[in-house]
Design an enzyme around this catalytic site. Structure first.
Site, mmCIF file in Angstrom:
data_model
loop_
_atom_site.group_PDB
_atom_site.id
_atom_site.type_symbol
_atom_site.label_atom_id
_atom_site.label_comp_id
_atom_site.label_asym_id
_atom_site.label_seq_id
_atom_site.Cartn_x
_atom_site.Cartn_y
_atom_site.Cartn_z
ATOM 1 N N ASP B 94 0.864 -1.168 0.000
ATOM 2 C CA ASP B 94 0.000 0.000 0.000
ATOM 3 C C ASP B 94 0.905 1.223 0.000
ATOM 4 O O ASP B 94 2.055 1.181 0.444
ATOM 5 C CB ASP B 94 -0.957 -0.016 1.199
ATOM 6 C CG ASP B 94 -2.148 0.915 0.956
ATOM 7 O OD1 ASP B 94 -2.197 1.557 -0.114
ATOM 8 O OD2 ASP B 94 -3.023 0.999 1.833
ATOM 9 N N SER B 95 0.374 2.330 -0.517
ATOM 10 C CA SER B 95 1.214 3.486 -0.819
ATOM 11 C C SER B 95 1.473 4.372 0.381
ATOM 12 O O SER B 95 2.491 5.052 0.439
ATOM 13 C CB SER B 95 0.533 4.322 -1.897
ATOM 14 O OG SER B 95 -0.741 4.741 -1.413
ATOM 15 N N GLY B 96 0.545 4.417 1.315
ATOM 16 C CA GLY B 96 0.755 5.269 2.472
ATOM 17 C C GLY B 96 -0.380 6.214 2.780
ATOM 18 O O GLY B 96 -0.457 6.743 3.886
ATOM 19 N N GLY B 97 -1.274 6.452 1.833
ATOM 20 C CA GLY B 97 -2.369 7.402 2.066
ATOM 21 C C GLY B 97 -3.207 6.995 3.274
ATOM 22 O O GLY B 97 -3.417 7.793 4.201
ATOM 23 N N ASP B 148 -3.402 7.687 -2.584
ATOM 24 C CA ASP B 148 -4.794 8.132 -2.557
ATOM 25 C C ASP B 148 -5.046 8.983 -1.326
ATOM 26 O O ASP B 148 -4.296 8.922 -0.356
ATOM 27 C CB ASP B 148 -5.755 6.933 -2.564
ATOM 28 C CG ASP B 148 -5.554 6.016 -1.366
ATOM 29 O OD1 ASP B 148 -4.403 5.928 -0.877
ATOM 30 O OD2 ASP B 148 -6.515 5.369 -0.933
ATOM 31 N N ASP B 265 -7.346 -7.884 1.740
ATOM 32 C CA ASP B 265 -6.372 -7.898 2.843
ATOM 33 C C ASP B 265 -7.098 -7.443 4.083
ATOM 34 O O ASP B 265 -8.059 -6.661 4.001
ATOM 35 C CB ASP B 265 -5.211 -6.939 2.582
ATOM 36 C CG ASP B 265 -5.607 -5.501 2.896
ATOM 37 O OD1 ASP B 265 -6.305 -4.878 2.066
ATOM 38 O OD2 ASP B 265 -5.261 -5.002 3.988
ATOM 39 N N CYS B 303 -9.909 -29.402 12.696
ATOM 40 C CA CYS B 303 -9.035 -28.464 11.992
ATOM 41 C C CYS B 303 -7.634 -29.073 11.891
ATOM 42 O O CYS B 303 -7.071 -29.508 12.892
ATOM 43 C CB CYS B 303 -8.988 -27.129 12.729
ATOM 44 S SG CYS B 303 -7.791 -25.976 12.014
ATOM 45 N N CYS B 305 -4.810 -27.589 11.285
ATOM 46 C CA CYS B 305 -3.689 -26.657 11.472
ATOM 47 C C CYS B 305 -2.782 -27.136 12.603
ATOM 48 O O CYS B 305 -3.174 -27.953 13.436
ATOM 49 C CB CYS B 305 -4.194 -25.234 11.731
ATOM 50 S SG CYS B 305 -4.574 -24.842 13.452
ATOM 51 N N CYS B 308 -4.270 -26.664 16.184
ATOM 52 C CA CYS B 308 -5.368 -27.556 16.577
ATOM 53 C C CYS B 308 -4.928 -29.014 16.678
ATOM 54 O O CYS B 308 -5.522 -29.784 17.433
ATOM 55 C CB CYS B 308 -6.540 -27.415 15.603
ATOM 56 S SG CYS B 308 -7.419 -25.846 15.830
ATOM 57 N N HIS B 334 -3.568 -20.498 13.533
ATOM 58 C CA HIS B 334 -4.918 -21.026 13.328
ATOM 59 C C HIS B 334 -5.764 -20.069 12.489
ATOM 60 O O HIS B 334 -6.431 -20.481 11.538
ATOM 61 C CB HIS B 334 -5.631 -21.315 14.652
ATOM 62 C CG HIS B 334 -7.071 -21.663 14.434
ATOM 63 N ND1 HIS B 334 -7.476 -22.935 14.074
ATOM 64 C CD2 HIS B 334 -8.195 -20.896 14.427
ATOM 65 C CE1 HIS B 334 -8.783 -22.935 13.880
ATOM 66 N NE2 HIS B 334 -9.243 -21.718 14.081
#
Lengths: 367, 367
Positions: B94-97, B148, B265, B303, B305, B308, B334
């Protein structure tokens, strides 16, 4: 002696160092061995599968801490300490004597044990020598430690005398209370050779599965540590494992292994890692130093650990300064790799008769 | 369009959801994809090899944070952001705005960019739209974002109008400054359909490698997020990837993927993990709750993972309450597994034409 515990001295080096093999219900530990510290049931920042991959074979937990939080009954409800930790290898626990002192939780010591104020919730508690064994057996560790009275390096002689007497009495009471877990006695006696000898004599006459030397690395000069450790080890039965508690630097591991100590634990590799201090064959690397900011080399050239194969000094410095958890994790992985690799090389040197040369090569500047 | 960037829509589901494939110099990303957040160059508590094992294919870093610390020149000296992170897969920054706004570092915005006071050292700085591109190209990311102006949900209309105009002007300047990195434009416009449409029209006329929808998940009601996201996606070119920034819950991922968004994200899985909130098909598990203290079941039954399969709810609760790093690490593993598994199931559903059923099964209570 417990049925699920055995120790074999495989080879004694001319130096005095021993190659050994400790067998527990949860697996075998080749000695000399270093035990990473998992005070609350976790090595800080390292998952059990990573510990296994690093070559850790036995971990150290602290019964006092775990009894405060989450509590012994909770650990039992969760299937015991091995299940709680996700670690199915051998576990040794310290009993709490040292921890109560070092945490400032100690209210007073009397002949019936330790009175403390919990460092977690402030509640008053009392730990008798029998309790210390019961707690550790309830946790389900492979090796328990007797309750001992650990005094500061600067304690007056009469306090040390009393601590030795109490530690011996508690050791006997603990041994009588022990049901199944292997149990080590802890030699105390401060820096006084006669008191150390008395402590060792009393404990060995009682007959433990192994013997620890406590009350060192508590503020005394390094020379004194060496002198006491060297004198005490000769008083311990050769056929039983010998554990030098709370030691130490890579150099310490080599020199005390050469005296015939088999087990070691220390927070140095893990705590230093979190502070940004890395162990390498070239000595300490203080990763926060500005000199490392744009250094694209790994922490240690040629080191095969995950951190060194994937991250630069500059990257690690950035992560540590940005207080990213990953920075502490990566530093810990490297330091534990350094320690556990050193112990492997030390054992290999003992096995092939090349001690101390091969171990010294692995230790580099620490030899 | 950059030579090292391609996007292919593999299949469009009747729902509007798309199965896609994004190709970058550092590898392929099957979409819809969730990007774990690595603000300072690390996903908090998770090593790159673990991210790969979890199925992460692309990570999100923040150019503003990295420009403050360790600094662009330092990242370059260390071989670029991929080398610094130990991650050789695709990276988007991401640019920072948004970050300048959300960190309270914003001093003022004018037509020439963002004036800020560094959240690290307090130094005044200025970021022009060209600078934002230069920084991201110097970091070496695969996908850069235009600078932005992101305004709060409650901003007055005139502020939103001005932000849209600036974001468009900055997008054009950024595009002209771009040398090699793929570049996405960011649609702004608050909750106003006309402003969103104007922003989308202007940006698509400029011709970006992909389009992001920003300025959502900034405090507006969820209904408004959905309305704006649904209206805006129809104005974006079907042949280009569409990135809905900062979103969201597992439910959000399903519903916005169904609108035709390809990239997401969010800090939710990682931040919530550190707070002890776990995502499961049955909903949220607040692991600090006393009810879990002696619960020997895993966080989520079945699960696969690491957390778990190896740790109980009670064990995880203990580690979190004892503030052990491992507690945060295990919770994060998890939650990322939950998110990344959900995205795999979502893509599998789109591939076999069983959307939303198969994805809904993976989402459980979140569907």
């Amino acid at each position: 002696m417990s049925a699920r515990f055995d120790f074999e001295v495989v080879r004694v080096d001319p130096s005095g160092a021993r190659l050994g093999r400790l067998t527990t219900a949860h697996g075998v530990v080749d000695t000399p061995a270093f035990m990473p510290v998992a005070t609350h049931g976790a090595v800080k920042g390292v998952a059990p599968e990573q510990l296994g991959a690093l070559g850790a074979t036995i971990l150290l937990a602290n019964a006092y801490h775990l009894a405060q939080r989450p509590g012994v009954e909770t650990v039992q409800a969760l299937g015991g300490l091995h299940a709680l930790m996700g670690w199915d290898g051998p576990l040794l626990s310290d009993s709490g004597g040292f921890q109560v002192m070092s945490l400032g939780a100690l209210v007073r010591v009397d002949d019936d044990g330790v009175h403390y104020r919990s460092h977690v919730d402030g509640r008053a508690g009392h730990l008798a020598p029998e309790d210390a064994i019961a707690v550790q057996e309830a946790l389900g560790v492979d090796i328990a430690m007797s309750l001992d009275e650990c005094v500061p390096a600067a304690a007056p002689r009469e306090q040390v005398v009393r601590a030795v007497a109490r530690t011996s009495a508690w050791a006997e009471r603990g041994l009588a209370a022990r049901a199944a877990t292997a149990l080590f006695g802890i030699v105390q006696g401060g820096l006084d050779p006669a008191l150390r000898a008395e402590s060792a004599r009393t404990l060995t006459a009682l007959g433990f599965d192994g013997y620890a030397v406590g009350g060192l690395s508590v503020g005394e000069p390094p020379e004194a540590t060496g002198r006491v450790a060297a004198a005490t080890v000769t008083l311990l039965p050769a056929a039983r494992p010998r554990y030098l508690m709370g030691v130490g630097t890579p150099r310490d591991l080599l020199r005390f292994a050469a005296m015939g100590y088999d087990l070691f634990d220390c927070v140095l590799p893990t705590r230093n890692a979190r502070n940004g201090t890395l162990f390498t064959r070239q000595g300490k690397v203080m990763i926060r130093n500005a000199a490392h900011a744009r250094d694209a080399r790994p922490v240690e050239d040629g080191c095969p650990c995950y951190t060194c194969t994937r991250f630069s000094r500059g990257a690690l410095r950035h992560l540590v300064l940005a207080r990213e958890m990953l920075g502490a994790q990566l530093a810990t992985l490297h330091n534990l790799h350094f320690y556990l690799h050193l112990m492997r090389e030390l054992r290999a040197a003992l096995a092939e008769g090349s001690f101390p040369a091969r171990a010294a090569a692995a230790a580099g500047a620490w030899a």
